[in-house]
Design a protein around this motif. Structure first.
Motif, PDB file in Angstrom:
ATOM      1  N   LEU A 127      64.860  24.701  11.669  1.00 59.28           N
ATOM      2  CA  LEU A 127      64.518  25.859  12.491  1.00 59.28           C
ATOM      3  C   LEU A 127      64.829  27.174  11.781  1.00 59.28           C
ATOM      4  O   LEU A 127      65.770  27.253  10.985  1.00 59.28           O
ATOM      5  CB  LEU A 127      65.292  25.821  13.816  1.00 59.28           C
ATOM      6  CG  LEU A 127      65.000  24.673  14.771  1.00 59.28           C
ATOM      7  CD1 LEU A 127      65.914  24.758  15.987  1.00 59.28           C
ATOM      8  CD2 LEU A 127      63.545  24.667  15.202  1.00 59.28           C
ATOM      9  N   ARG A 179      61.906  32.568  13.205  1.00 64.54           N
ATOM     10  CA  ARG A 179      60.462  32.675  13.424  1.00 64.54           C
ATOM     11  C   ARG A 179      59.963  31.648  14.433  1.00 64.54           C
ATOM     12  O   ARG A 179      58.947  31.865  15.101  1.00 64.54           O
ATOM     13  CB  ARG A 179      59.711  32.503  12.107  1.00 64.54           C
ATOM     14  CG  ARG A 179      59.832  33.682  11.152  1.00 64.54           C
ATOM     15  CD  ARG A 179      59.111  33.400   9.859  1.00 64.54           C
ATOM     16  NE  ARG A 179      59.687  32.251   9.179  1.00 64.54           N
ATOM     17  CZ  ARG A 179      59.195  31.709   8.054  1.00 64.54           C
ATOM     18  NH1 ARG A 179      58.110  32.206   7.507  1.00 64.54           N
ATOM     19  NH2 ARG A 179      59.790  30.677   7.493  1.00 64.54           N
ATOM     20  N   ASP A 180      60.655  30.509  14.511  1.00 63.16           N
ATOM     21  CA  ASP A 180      60.233  29.472  15.445  1.00 63.16           C
ATOM     22  C   ASP A 180      60.377  29.938  16.888  1.00 63.16           C
ATOM     23  O   ASP A 180      59.637  29.499  17.766  1.00 63.16           O
ATOM     24  CB  ASP A 180      61.043  28.197  15.217  1.00 63.16           C
ATOM     25  CG  ASP A 180      60.800  27.608  13.836  1.00 63.16           C
ATOM     26  OD1 ASP A 180      59.640  27.613  13.394  1.00 63.16           O
ATOM     27  OD2 ASP A 180      61.771  27.174  13.198  1.00 63.16           O
ATOM     28  N   PHE A 181      61.329  30.821  17.147  1.00 59.08           N
ATOM     29  CA  PHE A 181      61.478  31.405  18.483  1.00 59.08           C
ATOM     30  C   PHE A 181      60.482  32.549  18.679  1.00 59.08           C
ATOM     31  O   PHE A 181      59.905  32.702  19.750  1.00 59.08           O
ATOM     32  CB  PHE A 181      62.913  31.918  18.674  1.00 59.08           C
ATOM     33  CG  PHE A 181      63.950  30.834  18.700  1.00 59.08           C
ATOM     34  CD1 PHE A 181      64.327  30.247  19.887  1.00 59.08           C
ATOM     35  CD2 PHE A 181      64.555  30.402  17.533  1.00 59.08           C
ATOM     36  CE1 PHE A 181      65.285  29.246  19.928  1.00 59.08           C
ATOM     37  CE2 PHE A 181      65.515  29.399  17.553  1.00 59.08           C
ATOM     38  CZ  PHE A 181      65.883  28.823  18.748  1.00 59.08           C
ATOM     39  N   ARG A 222      57.613  32.830  17.347  1.00 62.16           N
ATOM     40  CA  ARG A 222      56.234  32.336  17.357  1.00 62.16           C
ATOM     41  C   ARG A 222      55.691  32.191  18.772  1.00 62.16           C
ATOM     42  O   ARG A 222      54.482  32.123  18.988  1.00 62.16           O
ATOM     43  CB  ARG A 222      56.157  30.999  16.617  1.00 62.16           C
ATOM     44  CG  ARG A 222      54.737  30.528  16.345  1.00 62.16           C
ATOM     45  CD  ARG A 222      54.721  29.151  15.696  1.00 62.16           C
ATOM     46  NE  ARG A 222      55.294  29.174  14.369  1.00 62.16           N
ATOM     47  CZ  ARG A 222      56.384  28.501  14.012  1.00 62.16           C
ATOM     48  NH1 ARG A 222      57.027  27.771  14.906  1.00 62.16           N
ATOM     49  NH2 ARG A 222      56.838  28.554  12.782  1.00 62.16           N
ATOM     50  N   VAL A 223      56.596  32.137  19.742  1.00 64.76           N
ATOM     51  CA  VAL A 223      56.177  31.983  21.145  1.00 64.76           C
ATOM     52  C   VAL A 223      55.215  33.095  21.545  1.00 64.76           C
ATOM     53  O   VAL A 223      54.288  32.892  22.325  1.00 64.76           O
ATOM     54  CB  VAL A 223      57.419  31.987  22.058  1.00 64.76           C
ATOM     55  CG1 VAL A 223      57.005  32.006  23.512  1.00 64.76           C
ATOM     56  CG2 VAL A 223      58.278  30.774  21.765  1.00 64.76           C
ATOM     57  N   VAL A 282      52.978  27.771  25.538  1.00 62.92           N
ATOM     58  CA  VAL A 282      54.419  27.608  25.707  1.00 62.92           C
ATOM     59  C   VAL A 282      54.795  27.622  27.185  1.00 62.92           C
ATOM     60  O   VAL A 282      55.572  26.771  27.647  1.00 62.92           O
ATOM     61  CB  VAL A 282      55.173  28.718  24.952  1.00 62.92           C
ATOM     62  CG1 VAL A 282      56.662  28.689  25.299  1.00 62.92           C
ATOM     63  CG2 VAL A 282      54.975  28.562  23.450  1.00 62.92           C
ATOM     64  N   LEU A 340      54.097  24.654  16.893  1.00 62.12           N
ATOM     65  CA  LEU A 340      54.337  24.815  18.325  1.00 62.12           C
ATOM     66  C   LEU A 340      55.404  23.833  18.795  1.00 62.12           C
ATOM     67  O   LEU A 340      56.265  24.183  19.617  1.00 62.12           O
ATOM     68  CB  LEU A 340      53.044  24.613  19.105  1.00 62.12           C
ATOM     69  CG  LEU A 340      53.152  24.690  20.629  1.00 62.12           C
ATOM     70  CD1 LEU A 340      53.626  26.071  21.075  1.00 62.12           C
ATOM     71  CD2 LEU A 340      51.802  24.363  21.283  1.00 62.12           C
ATOM     72  N   SER A 387      58.791  25.163  17.899  1.00 65.38           N
ATOM     73  CA  SER A 387      59.155  26.268  18.782  1.00 65.38           C
ATOM     74  C   SER A 387      59.578  25.756  20.161  1.00 65.38           C
ATOM     75  O   SER A 387      60.576  26.207  20.733  1.00 65.38           O
ATOM     76  CB  SER A 387      57.985  27.245  18.913  1.00 65.38           C
ATOM     77  OG  SER A 387      57.669  27.825  17.674  1.00 65.38           O
ATOM     78  N   ILE A 419      63.257  26.167  21.959  1.00 67.36           N
ATOM     79  CA  ILE A 419      63.432  26.818  23.266  1.00 67.36           C
ATOM     80  C   ILE A 419      64.014  25.844  24.279  1.00 67.36           C
ATOM     81  O   ILE A 419      64.935  26.179  25.034  1.00 67.36           O
ATOM     82  CB  ILE A 419      62.082  27.372  23.763  1.00 67.36           C
ATOM     83  CG1 ILE A 419      61.600  28.481  22.829  1.00 67.36           C
ATOM     84  CG2 ILE A 419      62.206  27.912  25.177  1.00 67.36           C
ATOM     85  CD1 ILE A 419      60.192  28.918  23.088  1.00 67.36           C
TER      86      ILE A 419
END
Length: 290
Positions: A25, A28-30, A32-33, A40, A97, A100, A104
């Motif tokens: 992780l 950016r993975d957060f 990207r939402v 999402v 996705l 992400s 989350i």
């Protein structure tokens, strides 16, 4: 399973698995939402609201004993994990996705998992006041779920080369650890498992299939792109069974409550594999997309 393995081995094993997740992780993975908010939001609604209600209906329909019913609800409250990312990759889902959503969900689960579990205990086992996830135990859930992920993310930021080299070994170790955890849960509760294996096998397979279908068809109903729907399907349909087992055995202190997670952890690999091939036939564009 000995008490040392339950109290020390299981949290350490899950810590390694969650550390491996953290290695994959980045912030950016957060972020990207924001690029795919509809996908999402729909996935989170399915995961956090519809899925627990679906699981409750299955538990009532199959008339599980109270402790196993709570175990199923605990499983339903558990987020997806790295296995969901692997299946999404194999069947051409939007893996970014998936990552992400996993990130989350792992954060949200710190709050929703104790809530759903406590409600299930209140509903199915009202006389068991000593069970549940009180504040101190909720802090323990936070430590078990999030701290190893944060450490993994820090390692990736600090030593990205090391994180890349460790990714494959940690994934392999995670699979081995998952097998050991599930085997230990089954052996420790063999008599209860034999007594309920028929119902547990059927309900966990049905639950897995319903979760996979829910995660795919609801997003498609709202015109989410096929590859994103595939990612959502595996994220919602493949739960972190190890987390459910560890919370049941070490936080709540119920070996029996971990049985649904143990049975599910074995069967979901085959169910998800079959589902993946079915999706390829139903939605060729999803399978063909790069």
């Amino acid at each position: 399973m000995g008490s040392a393995l339950t109290s020390i081995g299981l949290p350490v094993a899950l810590g390694i698995i969650m550390f491996g997740l953290g290695l994959s992780l980045t912030p950016r993975d957060f972020a990207r939402v924001a690029k795919h908010p509809k996908a999402v939001i729909i996935a989170l609604v399915c995961q956090l609201l519809i899925l627990p209600a679906l699981c409750l209906g299955l538990v009532v329909l199959f008339q599980l004993p109270p402790v196993l019913a709570v175990g199923m609800m605990l499983l339903a409250a558990s987020p997806g994990g790295t296995t969901a990312n692997l299946y999404s990759h194999l069947f051409r889902g939007d893996v970014a996705l998936n990552i992400s959503l996993t990130a989350i969900n792992s954060v949200i689960a710190v709050f929703t998992l104790p809530l759903i579990t406590n409600l299930a205990i209140w509903w199915f086992m009202p006389a068991q006041d000593e069970l549940g996830v009180q504040f101190a135990k909720a802090v323990e859930v936070f430590a078990i779920v999030l701290l190893p992920v944060l450490v993994g993310m820090l390692v990736r930021w600090w030593r990205p080369g090391f994180a890349e080299r460790m990714d494959k070994p940690v994934r392999i170790a995670s699979m081995v650890i998952l097998a050991v955890v599930i085997a230990g849960a089954i052996v420790s509760n063999w008599a209860l498992l034999v007594e309920n294996v028929g119902r547990l096998a059927i309900i966990t397979v049905v639950f897995c299939l319903c979760s996979l279908a829910l995660g795919f068809f609801v997003p498609r109903l709202f015109r989410v792109e096929p590859r994103q729907a595939v990612a959502s399907s595996f994220e919602i349909g493949i739960h972190n069974a190890t987390l459910a087992i560890v919370i049941a055995q070490t936080v709540i202190g119920s070996m029996e409550m971990s049985l649904p997670g143990a049975v599910y952890g074995v069967l979901m690999f085959f169910v998800a594999l079959g589902w993946g091939f079915l999706i390829r036939r139903l939605v060729p564009v999803a399978a063909a997309a790069a």
